[in-house]
Design an enzyme around this catalytic site. Structure first.
Site, PDB file in Angstrom:
ATOM      1  N   LYS A   1      -6.875  78.384  39.352  1.00 50.04           N
ATOM      2  CA  LYS A   1      -5.526  78.463  39.894  1.00 50.04           C
ATOM      3  C   LYS A   1      -4.481  77.934  38.910  1.00 50.04           C
ATOM      4  O   LYS A   1      -3.490  78.603  38.642  1.00 50.04           O
ATOM      5  CB  LYS A   1      -5.430  77.678  41.215  1.00 50.04           C
ATOM      6  CG  LYS A   1      -5.843  78.474  42.419  1.00 50.04           C
ATOM      7  CD  LYS A   1      -7.326  78.768  42.529  1.00 50.04           C
ATOM      8  CE  LYS A   1      -8.140  77.561  42.902  1.00 50.04           C
ATOM      9  NZ  LYS A   1      -9.568  77.869  43.145  1.00 50.04           N
TER      10      LYS A   1
ATOM     11  N   ASP B   1     -13.588  67.275  44.470  1.00 44.30           N
ATOM     12  CA  ASP B   1     -13.415  68.682  44.122  1.00 44.30           C
ATOM     13  C   ASP B   1     -11.943  68.837  43.739  1.00 44.30           C
ATOM     14  O   ASP B   1     -11.051  68.704  44.591  1.00 44.30           O
ATOM     15  CB  ASP B   1     -13.765  69.562  45.324  1.00 44.30           C
ATOM     16  CG  ASP B   1     -13.623  71.048  45.015  1.00 44.30           C
ATOM     17  OD1 ASP B   1     -13.209  71.390  43.891  1.00 44.30           O
ATOM     18  OD2 ASP B   1     -13.931  71.873  45.907  1.00 44.30           O
TER      19      ASP B   1
ATOM     20  N   TRP C   1     -13.038  73.836  52.566  1.00 45.14           N
ATOM     21  CA  TRP C   1     -13.214  75.163  51.963  1.00 45.14           C
ATOM     22  C   TRP C   1     -14.589  75.675  52.394  1.00 45.14           C
ATOM     23  O   TRP C   1     -15.590  74.969  52.227  1.00 45.14           O
ATOM     24  CB  TRP C   1     -13.120  75.019  50.439  1.00 45.14           C
ATOM     25  CG  TRP C   1     -13.367  76.278  49.675  1.00 45.14           C
ATOM     26  CD1 TRP C   1     -12.780  77.495  49.899  1.00 45.14           C
ATOM     27  CD2 TRP C   1     -14.249  76.445  48.556  1.00 45.14           C
ATOM     28  NE1 TRP C   1     -13.245  78.407  48.978  1.00 45.14           N
ATOM     29  CE2 TRP C   1     -14.148  77.788  48.141  1.00 45.14           C
ATOM     30  CE3 TRP C   1     -15.108  75.598  47.857  1.00 45.14           C
ATOM     31  CZ2 TRP C   1     -14.865  78.300  47.061  1.00 45.14           C
ATOM     32  CZ3 TRP C   1     -15.820  76.096  46.787  1.00 45.14           C
ATOM     33  CH2 TRP C   1     -15.693  77.432  46.394  1.00 45.14           C
TER      34      TRP C   1
END
Ligand code: PLA
Length: 467
Positions: free
Chosen positions: A312, A276, A195
């Protein structure tokens, strides 16, 4: 842009003008009094765009900002895509840039359990007092339990320091600040690719990082050998950043056996795992299954760091709710780590926002709402799986070249890493109005079944007709 009018009784200063020059901002214009300024004709004058003009007798309009030295930043590679999408007036446009879930009608989605939790909060008349620096206690409790499992010894033995963060990003940033302060010089290993914001986070926190091999374009799969070799070669005491599930941007996760081997190497080489977890529930549809990588490391008795996000899986993007969890080998160490996380948070943002924390605490803490959430999560994950399948079917039936598109089906989570290069990705946007990141990633969460054929046409054209 501030501009200034310099009249005959005023001259512009040279760069050597002392800061004691009398300055006054009048009606938005900056004026500088001649008497206090040293003026050099030859020197480049920042207040006249480089043109030195001596004692001026005419009024001259110039830009006069103290921020003249601040250059324009480029648009963000991910969030900037949404800005470009908004500006496009073409009816065919499709935003597959940011990883934000949309309904089949391509509308944003607020989960029913979130609405229920918010109604409960209204009924209770919850106040808006400051939270403690570490966040809402009820949230911190359930978020660690959701991650590790309520019965996990790390929780029972109070070895987890959990601090509510500003979603995944803010939690990662807080962990980076902890590394910078208490592990000076320690490096963070990040996957190649990862990311994009990971690099920004560690750069801004002044934490050195390097990449380990992860994606193999030849197999469109995991370069497991390369990954292990690079992790093995890391200096002792390095942190290894791992995506807990649904790797962004590749959508390729290690298998359970590979996770075991990764844990072996990390353990042998005395490295610190740093997870993460931004997509718990979105890889498999199951919150527990998606936490299995983290739980495997915790079960080995390793110390580890885990950032969590509810953007999310609960659709709480703008509420900025997440957490940083640091598992230590003793309750005593965990208490000290927590005290330092609070100390780092206080001057950065003082204390976190309450709304999202209450939503999570209500949903995860209430068995009925928790079950409803799991069902909605399965629906969201299921819709993405359906568009993934339809996209693959469309690509396979439309592309007569014999290219194997099956990697689309093998990838998991919100994204598909198409393998399109920068020029091909630009063609997707410029010709087809499909907005995506330039690394070839598309967010399937922003795709509908109805748009799969159109997208397949765009991908096939870009892949075969653009180099
Ligand atoms: N970690 C990973 C791996 C992510 O993909 C994202 C979000 C985050 C952390 C942080 O999200 P949060 O701060 O909202 O919790 N990635 C998105 C959005 C969905 C973004 O870039 O900010 C993406 O499109 O990649």
């Amino acid at each position: 842009m501030a501009s200034s009018m310099l009249s005959s009784t005023w001259v512009s200063p040279s760069p050597s003008a002392s800061l004691s020059a009398e300055e006054s901002l009048k009606g938005g214009s900056l004026k500088l009094r001649t008497s206090t300024l040293s003026f050099t004709k030859e020197k480049i004058n920042p207040f006249t765009n480089g043109k030195s003009c001596g004692r001026v007798s005419m009024a001259v309009a110039v830009n006069a900002s103290r921020f003249e030295g601040v250059p324009m930043a480029p648009p963000d590679p991910i969030l900037g895509v949404s800005e470009a999408f908004k500006a496009d007036t073409n009816g065919l446009k499709l935003n597959l840039g940011v990883g934000a879930y949309r309904t089949e009608e391509l509308q944003p989605y607020v989960l029913d359990v979130v609405k229920k939790a918010e109604n409960l909060m209204l009924e209770r008349g919850n106040n808006k007092e400051y939270l403690p620096i570490e966040g809402l206690a009820a949230f911190n409790k359930v978020t660690a339990e959701l991650l590790f499992g309520a019965d996990n010894p790390v929780i029972k033995q109070q070895r987890v320091a959990t601090v509510q963060g500003l979603s995944g990003t803010g939690s990662l940033r807080l962990a980076a600040a902890l590394i910078e302060r208490y592990f000076p010089g320690a490096k963070v290993l990040i996957s190649s690719p990862t990311w994009g914001n990971h690099k920004n986070i560690f750069n801004d926190a002044r934490v050195p990082w390097s990449e380990y091999r992860y994606y193999d374009p030849k197999t469109v799969g995991l370069d497991f050998e390369g990954m292990i070799a690079d992790i093995k070669a890391a200096p002792e005491g390095s942190f290894v950043l791992l995506h807990g599930c649904a790797h962004n941007p590749t959508g390729i996760d290690p298998t359970p056996e590979q996770w075991e081997k990764i844990a072996d190497v990390i353990q042998q080489e005395n490295l610190i795992p740093f997870f993460d977890v931004a997509y718990q529930g979105f890889a498999s549809g199951s919150l527990d299954a998606d936490a299995s990588s983290v739980r495997l490391f915790a079960a080995r008795g390793l110390e580890l760091v885990v950032a969590q996000s509810y953007s999310k899986n609960l659709g709480l993007y703008a509420e900025r709710i997440g957490a940083i969890n640091v598992v230590s080998s003793s309750a005593d160490a965990a208490a000290r780590v927590k005290s330092q996380l609070k100390r780092l948070a206080r001057p950065m943002y003082s204390n976190p926002p309450i709304h999202g924390a209450r939503i999570v605490a209500n949903v995860v803490g209430d068995p009925a709402l928790f079950n409803e959430w799991k069902a909605e999560m399965e629906l969201m994950a299921g819709r993405i799986k359906n568009v993934r399948q339809k996209l693959y079917d469309s690509l396979s039936s439309k592309d007569k070249s014999g290219k194997d598109w099956s990697f689309v089906l093998k990838q998991i989570g919100m994204f598909s890493f198409t393998g399109l290069n920068k020029a091909q990705s630009e063609n997707m946007t410029n010709k087809w109005h499909v907005y995506m990141t330039k690394d070839g990633r598309i967010s399937l969460a922003g795709l509908s079944l109805a748009k799969c054929e159109y997208l397949a046409d765009a991908i096939i054209d870009s892949y075969h007709n653009v180099n």
